[in-house]
Design a protein around this motif. Structure first.
Motif, PDB file in Angstrom:
ATOM      1  N   UNK A 161       9.204  -7.214   5.487  1.00 16.10           N
ATOM      2  CA  UNK A 161       8.063  -6.658   4.759  1.00 16.10           C
ATOM      3  C   UNK A 161       6.916  -7.665   4.689  1.00 16.10           C
ATOM      4  N   UNK A 162       7.250  -8.923   4.457  1.00 18.04           N
ATOM      5  CA  UNK A 162       6.226  -9.959   4.433  1.00 18.04           C
ATOM      6  C   UNK A 162       5.563 -10.084   5.800  1.00 18.04           C
ATOM      7  N   UNK A 163       6.351 -10.024   6.860  1.00 18.34           N
ATOM      8  CA  UNK A 163       5.780 -10.087   8.201  1.00 18.34           C
ATOM      9  C   UNK A 163       4.893  -8.880   8.463  1.00 18.34           C
TER      10      UNK A 163
ATOM     11  N   UNK B  63      10.529 -13.848  -4.655  1.00 17.54           N
ATOM     12  CA  UNK B  63       9.361 -14.563  -4.155  1.00 17.54           C
ATOM     13  C   UNK B  63       8.620 -15.188  -5.325  1.00 17.54           C
ATOM     14  N   UNK B  64       7.874 -16.231  -5.010  1.00 16.02           N
ATOM     15  CA  UNK B  64       6.906 -16.799  -5.944  1.00 16.02           C
ATOM     16  C   UNK B  64       5.548 -16.724  -5.258  1.00 16.02           C
ATOM     17  N   UNK B  65       4.646 -15.987  -5.849  1.00 14.98           N
ATOM     18  CA  UNK B  65       3.319 -15.757  -5.274  1.00 14.98           C
ATOM     19  C   UNK B  65       2.266 -16.252  -6.254  1.00 14.98           C
ATOM     20  N   UNK B  66       1.761 -17.439  -5.993  1.00 18.24           N
ATOM     21  CA  UNK B  66       0.733 -18.043  -6.842  1.00 18.24           C
ATOM     22  C   UNK B  66       1.176 -18.040  -8.311  1.00 18.24           C
ATOM     23  N   UNK B  67       2.437 -18.419  -8.520  1.00 19.93           N
ATOM     24  CA  UNK B  67       2.966 -18.516  -9.878  1.00 19.93           C
ATOM     25  C   UNK B  67       3.643 -17.258 -10.382  1.00 19.93           C
ATOM     26  N   UNK B  68       3.432 -16.132  -9.699  1.00 17.45           N
ATOM     27  CA  UNK B  68       4.068 -14.875 -10.097  1.00 17.45           C
ATOM     28  C   UNK B  68       5.423 -14.764  -9.418  1.00 17.45           C
ATOM     29  N   UNK B  69       6.472 -14.572 -10.205  1.00 18.01           N
ATOM     30  CA  UNK B  69       7.834 -14.451  -9.665  1.00 18.01           C
ATOM     31  C   UNK B  69       8.192 -12.968  -9.573  1.00 18.01           C
TER      32      UNK B  69
ATOM     33  N   UNK C 111      14.105  -6.843  -3.536  1.00 20.55           N
ATOM     34  CA  UNK C 111      13.327  -6.538  -2.334  1.00 20.55           C
ATOM     35  C   UNK C 111      12.382  -5.350  -2.512  1.00 20.55           C
ATOM     36  N   UNK C 112      12.800  -4.343  -3.279  1.00 26.66           N
ATOM     37  CA  UNK C 112      11.913  -3.192  -3.494  1.00 26.66           C
ATOM     38  C   UNK C 112      10.719  -3.570  -4.346  1.00 26.66           C
ATOM     39  N   UNK C 113      10.949  -4.379  -5.370  1.00 30.36           N
ATOM     40  CA  UNK C 113       9.829  -4.805  -6.206  1.00 30.36           C
ATOM     41  C   UNK C 113       8.924  -5.779  -5.456  1.00 30.36           C
ATOM     42  N   UNK C 114       9.483  -6.515  -4.499  1.00 24.46           N
ATOM     43  CA  UNK C 114       8.657  -7.358  -3.631  1.00 24.46           C
ATOM     44  C   UNK C 114       7.743  -6.466  -2.790  1.00 24.46           C
ATOM     45  N   UNK C 115       8.292  -5.381  -2.263  1.00 26.38           N
ATOM     46  CA  UNK C 115       7.460  -4.436  -1.506  1.00 26.38           C
ATOM     47  C   UNK C 115       6.335  -3.911  -2.380  1.00 26.38           C
ATOM     48  N   UNK C 116       6.656  -3.460  -3.565  1.00 26.11           N
ATOM     49  CA  UNK C 116       5.619  -2.894  -4.438  1.00 26.11           C
ATOM     50  C   UNK C 116       4.581  -3.940  -4.826  1.00 26.11           C
ATOM     51  N   UNK C 117       5.020  -5.182  -4.991  1.00 19.92           N
ATOM     52  CA  UNK C 117       4.069  -6.267  -5.290  1.00 19.92           C
ATOM     53  C   UNK C 117       3.089  -6.442  -4.138  1.00 19.92           C
ATOM     54  N   UNK C 118       3.598  -6.419  -2.915  1.00 19.37           N
ATOM     55  CA  UNK C 118       2.723  -6.564  -1.754  1.00 19.37           C
ATOM     56  C   UNK C 118       1.745  -5.392  -1.663  1.00 19.37           C
ATOM     57  N   UNK C 119       2.235  -4.199  -1.945  1.00 16.46           N
ATOM     58  CA  UNK C 119       1.375  -3.016  -1.901  1.00 16.46           C
ATOM     59  C   UNK C 119       0.293  -3.080  -2.982  1.00 16.46           C
TER      60      UNK C 119
END
Length: 236
Positions: A26-28, A52-58, A62-70
């Motif tokens: 998903x990241x790719x 994942x850690x994205x600029x301090x946000x944890x 995997x599904x919530x990582x997808x929604x975070x990216x979206x």
């Protein structure tokens, strides 16, 4: 920079966890720069990987990582899909994650031959004197998890039959398309590819692997996804 916490490559797979592989794909697909780091479930937010850690946000799971990216980067993993196609894609994804996954876990952890050349290696760094106790404790807990899910209450032959039906269903949805829903990958391909790759792993043998190999389109799909997302593994 996004940091993805993983187990690391093992058994010829991008990661022994299909959920980690899903998150990495998903990241790719998102086009966002990221780096991988070794994770430890003992320190993970929900006691599991990936997160994942994205600029301090944890963000864990995997599904919530997808929604975070979206939500954060305006990524549309299902661009061009109809509502019906989105529904089929979601159903296929969850069949892989909430059903086929557990059948594969049973085959890896509860079948002695597969356990010895697979999950047992996870404990190689444990202190020698207490390693057998740790292995027995964790393996027992996995067995309890399988029974809590429900699939672990079946005879192994019945579990393998259920897994074969899952794989047959994925092959049916895929048909002769390059990817799950068409000519381009969608969000569900990250999960379905990870599940198919795991089921086809030549490191392990058994009825589930044999059932996956009966579908040439699944083998071709695995190879196509590897070439796209993991060309170094495709060439191995």
């Amino acid at each position: 920079m996004i940091t993805l916490y993983t187990f690391g490559r093992a058994f010829g797979l991008p990661d022994p966890s299909p959920f980690v592989t899903k998150a990495e794909v998903l990241l790719k697909m998102s086009g966002q720069p990221f780096e991988r780091a070794s994770g430890d479930v003992r320190n993970a937010p929900k006691g599991k990987l990936p997160f994942i850690v994205d600029d301090g946000t944890v963000v864990a799971d995997s599904t919530f990582i997808r929604w975070h990216l979206e939500d954060t980067y305006s990524v549309d993993f299902d661009k061009g899909l109809t509502p019906e196609q989105k529904g089929v894609a979601w159903a296929a994804e969850k069949m892989c994650e909430d059903h086929l996954y557990w059948a594969v876990v049973d085959s890896r952890w509860m079948v002695d031959a597969n356990f010895d050349k697979g999950p047992r290696r996870f404990f190689d760094k444990a202190p020698t004197l207490i390693r057998p106790l740790i292995i027995a404790m964790v393996r027992r807990q996995v067995g309890k998890n399988l029974k809590a899910h429900g699939i672990g209450r079946h005879a192994r032959a019945d579990i393998e039959r259920l897994a074969a039906k899952d794989l047959e269903s994925i092959a049916g949805i895929l048909g002769d398309k390059p990817f799950l829903m068409g000519s381009e990958p969608c969000g569900a391909d990250a999960s379905v590819f990870a599940a198919v790759m795991s089921a086809l792993s030549p490191h392990f043998e058994g009825p589930i692997t044999q059932a996956a190999r009966k579908h040439p389109n699944l083998v071709a799909y695995r190879d196509r996804c590897l070439a796209l997302w993991y060309p170094d593994l495709a060439a191995a």
